[in-house]
Motif scaffolding. Structure first.
Motif, mmCIF file in Angstrom:
data_model
loop_
_atom_site.group_PDB
_atom_site.id
_atom_site.type_symbol
_atom_site.label_atom_id
_atom_site.label_comp_id
_atom_site.label_asym_id
_atom_site.label_seq_id
_atom_site.Cartn_x
_atom_site.Cartn_y
_atom_site.Cartn_z
ATOM 1 N N GLU A 1 2.975 -4.015 3.714
ATOM 2 C CA GLU A 1 4.147 -3.231 3.515
ATOM 3 C C GLU A 1 3.574 -1.882 2.852
ATOM 4 O O GLU A 1 3.076 -1.789 1.956
ATOM 5 N N ILE A 2 3.675 -1.012 3.871
ATOM 6 C CA ILE A 2 3.616 0.705 3.352
ATOM 7 C C ILE A 2 4.691 1.118 2.809
ATOM 8 O O ILE A 2 5.648 1.111 3.184
ATOM 9 N N VAL A 3 4.377 1.695 1.381
ATOM 10 C CA VAL A 3 5.625 2.273 0.810
ATOM 11 C C VAL A 3 5.624 3.843 0.970
ATOM 12 O O VAL A 3 4.519 4.437 0.459
ATOM 13 N N ALA A 4 6.384 4.325 1.545
ATOM 14 C CA ALA A 4 6.581 5.906 1.624
ATOM 15 C C ALA A 4 6.629 6.552 0.230
ATOM 16 O O ALA A 4 7.297 5.877 -0.490
ATOM 17 N N HIS B 1 0.773 -1.418 -0.167
ATOM 18 C CA HIS B 1 0.097 0.043 -0.038
ATOM 19 C C HIS B 1 0.858 1.241 -0.133
ATOM 20 O O HIS B 1 1.893 1.292 0.668
ATOM 21 N N GLY B 2 0.466 2.026 -0.916
ATOM 22 C CA GLY B 2 1.246 3.570 -0.894
ATOM 23 C C GLY B 2 0.770 4.448 0.394
ATOM 24 O O GLY B 2 -0.460 4.434 0.594
ATOM 25 N N ALA B 3 2.008 5.013 0.916
ATOM 26 C CA ALA B 3 1.408 5.894 2.125
ATOM 27 C C ALA B 3 0.731 6.956 1.617
ATOM 28 O O ALA B 3 0.071 7.748 2.531
ATOM 29 N N GLU B 4 1.024 7.509 0.661
ATOM 30 C CA GLU B 4 0.287 8.871 0.134
ATOM 31 C C GLU B 4 -1.030 8.305 -0.768
ATOM 32 O O GLU B 4 -1.446 9.193 -1.454
ATOM 33 N N ASP B 5 -1.569 7.265 -0.519
ATOM 34 C CA ASP B 5 -2.659 6.838 -1.365
ATOM 35 C C ASP B 5 -3.949 7.756 -0.934
ATOM 36 O O ASP B 5 -4.007 8.094 0.074
ATOM 37 N N ARG B 6 -4.480 8.431 -2.042
ATOM 38 C CA ARG B 6 -5.404 9.400 -1.731
ATOM 39 C C ARG B 6 -6.995 8.779 -2.059
ATOM 40 O O ARG B 6 -7.851 9.329 -1.771
ATOM 41 N N PHE B 7 -6.843 7.518 -2.399
ATOM 42 C CA PHE B 7 -8.014 6.773 -2.773
ATOM 43 C C PHE B 7 -8.576 5.743 -1.688
ATOM 44 O O PHE B 7 -9.679 5.807 -1.283
ATOM 45 N N VAL B 8 -7.678 4.993 -1.201
ATOM 46 C CA VAL B 8 -7.569 4.136 0.116
ATOM 47 C C VAL B 8 -6.857 4.514 0.907
ATOM 48 O O VAL B 8 -5.661 4.398 0.858
ATOM 49 N N ALA C 1 -6.790 0.722 5.912
ATOM 50 C CA ALA C 1 -7.661 -0.408 5.155
ATOM 51 C C ALA C 1 -6.429 -1.705 4.965
ATOM 52 O O ALA C 1 -7.250 -2.667 5.132
ATOM 53 N N ALA C 2 -5.744 -1.360 4.372
ATOM 54 C CA ALA C 2 -4.663 -2.675 4.211
ATOM 55 C C ALA C 2 -4.426 -3.099 5.553
ATOM 56 O O ALA C 2 -4.231 -4.292 5.856
ATOM 57 N N THR C 3 -3.962 -2.442 6.664
ATOM 58 C CA THR C 3 -3.534 -2.959 7.935
ATOM 59 C C THR C 3 -4.841 -3.774 8.532
ATOM 60 O O THR C 3 -4.753 -4.665 9.152
ATOM 61 N N ARG C 4 -6.036 -3.198 8.266
ATOM 62 C CA ARG C 4 -7.276 -3.816 8.698
ATOM 63 C C ARG C 4 -7.749 -5.228 8.359
ATOM 64 O O ARG C 4 -7.764 -6.234 8.619
ATOM 65 N N MET C 5 -7.171 -5.335 6.802
ATOM 66 C CA MET C 5 -7.427 -6.676 6.139
ATOM 67 C C MET C 5 -6.483 -7.548 6.569
ATOM 68 O O MET C 5 -6.778 -8.730 6.799
ATOM 69 N N CYS C 6 -5.192 -6.960 6.714
ATOM 70 C CA CYS C 6 -4.188 -8.106 7.171
ATOM 71 C C CYS C 6 -4.484 -8.615 8.555
ATOM 72 O O CYS C 6 -4.285 -9.825 8.862
#
Length: 93
Positions: free
Chosen positions: A60-63, A33-40, A44-49
Motif C-alpha cells: 500500500e503506497i500512501v500518497a 510505504h510513503g510515496a514521498e519517502d526520501r530514505f527508502v 523497495a516495498a514493491t520488490r519485497m512484496c
C-alpha cells in the motif's frame, strides 16, 4: 557535523537489507510505504512484496506520506485497509 552524519546514515543503510531475508517470511504481510519517502524508494516495498511468493503479500503506497508518517497521512482509509487485510489474513489461516 553533516558529512559524518551522512556517513553514519549510509553505514546503517548498508547493514539493513530486508530484501535479502524477505523470502523467508511465511505469513501474510502488508507493506505500507510513503510515496514521498526520501530514505527508502517505493520500489523497495514493491520488490519485497513480489519476492514473497509463498504467502499473501500486498503493498500500500500512501500518497503524500514520507518515511515516518504514512499512518497519519493515510488516516482512516489506511487504517481500514490494514484492518481488512489482517482480518482476511486471519480467516485464511
Amino acid at each position: 557535523h553533516y558529512p559524518l552524519r551522512r556517513q553514519r546514515q549510509m553505514c546503517i543503510r548498508d547493514r539493513i537489507r530486508p530484501i535479502s531475508v524477505v523470502e523467508r517470511i511465511r505469513m501474510p504481510t502488508l507493506f505500507i510505504h510513503g510515496a514521498e519517502d526520501r530514505f527508502v524508494p517505493c520500489s523497495a516495498a514493491t520488490r519485497m512484496c513480489s519476492r514473497m511468493k509463498d504467502c499473501h503479500a500486498e503493498t500500500e503506497i500512501v500518497a503524500q506520506a514520507g518515511h515516518f508518517d504514512a499512518l497519519k497521512v493515510g488516516g482512516r482509509p489506511l487504517t481500514q485497509k490494514m484492518i481488512h487485510f489482517f482480518v482476511s489474513a486471519t480467516q485464511k489461516s
